[in-house]
Design a protein around this motif. Sequence first.
Motif, mmCIF file in Angstrom:
data_model
loop_
_atom_site.group_PDB
_atom_site.id
_atom_site.type_symbol
_atom_site.label_atom_id
_atom_site.label_comp_id
_atom_site.label_asym_id
_atom_site.label_seq_id
_atom_site.Cartn_x
_atom_site.Cartn_y
_atom_site.Cartn_z
ATOM 1 N N MET A 151 -10.094 33.417 -24.666
ATOM 2 C CA MET A 151 -10.966 32.792 -23.659
ATOM 3 C C MET A 151 -10.897 33.506 -22.308
ATOM 4 N N PRO A 152 -9.723 33.876 -21.771
ATOM 5 C CA PRO A 152 -9.733 34.589 -20.491
ATOM 6 C C PRO A 152 -10.479 35.925 -20.550
ATOM 7 N N GLU A 153 -10.364 36.649 -21.657
ATOM 8 C CA GLU A 153 -11.087 37.914 -21.788
ATOM 9 C C GLU A 153 -12.582 37.696 -21.812
ATOM 10 N N ARG A 154 -13.030 36.672 -22.506
ATOM 11 C CA ARG A 154 -14.468 36.393 -22.542
ATOM 12 C C ARG A 154 -14.977 35.952 -21.177
ATOM 13 N N MET A 155 -14.135 35.256 -20.410
ATOM 14 C CA MET A 155 -14.533 34.851 -19.062
ATOM 15 C C MET A 155 -14.591 36.054 -18.127
ATOM 16 N N ALA A 156 -13.649 36.978 -18.251
ATOM 17 C CA ALA A 156 -13.580 38.136 -17.365
ATOM 18 C C ALA A 156 -14.543 39.237 -17.779
ATOM 19 N N HIS A 157 -15.180 39.123 -18.920
ATOM 20 C CA HIS A 157 -16.098 40.149 -19.404
ATOM 21 C C HIS A 157 -17.279 40.313 -18.455
ATOM 22 N N SER A 180 -17.111 40.063 -15.231
ATOM 23 C CA SER A 180 -16.650 40.529 -13.922
ATOM 24 C C SER A 180 -16.532 42.047 -13.919
ATOM 25 N N GLN A 181 -15.790 42.543 -12.954
ATOM 26 C CA GLN A 181 -15.609 43.987 -12.808
ATOM 27 C C GLN A 181 -14.761 44.543 -13.946
ATOM 28 N N LYS A 182 -14.925 45.840 -14.189
ATOM 29 C CA LYS A 182 -14.209 46.482 -15.296
ATOM 30 C C LYS A 182 -12.693 46.441 -15.079
ATOM 31 N N PHE A 183 -12.260 46.693 -13.860
ATOM 32 C CA PHE A 183 -10.829 46.714 -13.562
ATOM 33 C C PHE A 183 -10.205 45.339 -13.808
ATOM 34 N N GLN A 184 -10.878 44.300 -13.351
ATOM 35 C CA GLN A 184 -10.375 42.932 -13.554
ATOM 36 C C GLN A 184 -10.344 42.591 -15.037
ATOM 37 N N PHE A 185 -11.370 42.992 -15.779
ATOM 38 C CA PHE A 185 -11.416 42.737 -17.222
ATOM 39 C C PHE A 185 -10.264 43.432 -17.938
ATOM 40 N N GLU A 186 -9.967 44.665 -17.533
ATOM 41 C CA GLU A 186 -8.873 45.402 -18.181
ATOM 42 C C GLU A 186 -7.525 44.743 -17.917
ATOM 43 N N ILE A 187 -7.312 44.259 -16.699
ATOM 44 C CA ILE A 187 -6.049 43.583 -16.389
ATOM 45 C C ILE A 187 -5.915 42.312 -17.219
ATOM 46 N N VAL A 188 -6.999 41.538 -17.314
ATOM 47 C CA VAL A 188 -6.967 40.292 -18.091
ATOM 48 C C VAL A 188 -6.742 40.605 -19.576
ATOM 49 N N ALA A 189 -7.346 41.673 -20.073
ATOM 50 C CA ALA A 189 -7.156 42.050 -21.477
ATOM 51 C C ALA A 189 -5.706 42.453 -21.755
ATOM 52 N N VAL A 190 -5.101 43.194 -20.847
ATOM 53 C CA VAL A 190 -3.698 43.602 -21.033
ATOM 54 C C VAL A 190 -2.788 42.371 -20.982
ATOM 55 N N LEU A 191 -3.064 41.448 -20.050
ATOM 56 C CA LEU A 191 -2.259 40.226 -19.991
ATOM 57 C C LEU A 191 -2.411 39.402 -21.276
ATOM 58 N N LEU A 229 -3.041 40.623 -24.299
ATOM 59 C CA LEU A 229 -2.270 41.295 -25.352
ATOM 60 C C LEU A 229 -0.771 41.068 -25.178
ATOM 61 N N LEU A 230 -0.304 41.113 -23.931
ATOM 62 C CA LEU A 230 1.115 40.839 -23.689
ATOM 63 C C LEU A 230 1.476 39.425 -24.115
ATOM 64 N N ALA A 231 0.595 38.474 -23.816
ATOM 65 C CA ALA A 231 0.856 37.090 -24.209
ATOM 66 C C ALA A 231 0.853 36.937 -25.725
ATOM 67 N N LEU A 232 -0.018 37.675 -26.402
ATOM 68 C CA LEU A 232 -0.106 37.575 -27.857
ATOM 69 C C LEU A 232 1.133 38.145 -28.530
ATOM 70 N N PHE A 233 1.600 39.284 -28.062
ATOM 71 C CA PHE A 233 2.697 39.958 -28.742
ATOM 72 C C PHE A 233 4.076 39.496 -28.276
ATOM 73 N N THR A 234 4.188 38.958 -27.057
ATOM 74 C CA THR A 234 5.491 38.512 -26.574
ATOM 75 C C THR A 234 5.677 37.010 -26.691
ATOM 76 N N HIS A 235 4.625 36.277 -27.011
ATOM 77 C CA HIS A 235 4.647 34.809 -27.104
ATOM 78 C C HIS A 235 5.097 34.192 -25.780
ATOM 79 N N ASN A 236 4.779 34.871 -24.686
ATOM 80 C CA ASN A 236 5.088 34.378 -23.355
ATOM 81 C C ASN A 236 3.787 33.819 -22.777
ATOM 82 N N HIS A 237 3.702 32.510 -22.660
ATOM 83 C CA HIS A 237 2.453 31.872 -22.262
ATOM 84 C C HIS A 237 2.124 32.085 -20.789
ATOM 85 N N LEU A 238 3.100 32.521 -20.005
ATOM 86 C CA LEU A 238 2.850 32.760 -18.588
ATOM 87 C C LEU A 238 1.828 33.886 -18.407
ATOM 88 N N PHE A 239 1.872 34.921 -19.260
ATOM 89 C CA PHE A 239 0.888 36.000 -19.181
ATOM 90 C C PHE A 239 -0.519 35.469 -19.431
#
Length: 151
Positions: free
Chosen positions: A51-57, A59-70, A72-82
């Motif tokens: 959902m955050p990636e679809r919301m940031a899609h 917006s600007q490319k830089f913001q979308f890339e940061i949200v996408a990386v966060l 992926l980090l949340a998916l692979f680390t199971h850290n919900h804060l990301f």
Amino acid sequence: MSEPLHPAAPHHLPSFITAPGDTDVLLVVVGIVLIGAVLAVGNFYLHLHTMPERMAHKSQKFQFEIVAVLGLLALFTHNHLFWVIGLFLAMIDLPDFSTPLRKIAGSVEKMAGVAPEQDPTEPPNDAAAAQSSSAGDAKLGSAKSEVAGHA
């Protein structure tokens, strides 16, 4: 060929009890429902997770890339804060500082008499495209004449 019931068994058995050797319909139905429920819950989880990636899609490319990386980090680390940080970042509209700065730089280059550089994100100028295509046609024509001369 019906086998007689054991004398200790109740005479009115429930419908989900099957005779020996018959297919257990209840087990098959529960298995199908379980597989469908696992797939549905997994699909819902992944849909909610992106959902955050679809919301940031939008917006600007830089913001979308940061949200996408966060994400992926949340998916692979199971850290919900990301995921929460990515969601908040997707909700905020960051101001666009690069476009005004690019325009200022272009204006200063014009005042200095320097030809402005072509922005890679913008389509090429018609004059520059015509010059490059005519140069390409000339090279192609000379190559064809060289090949024809060898034949």
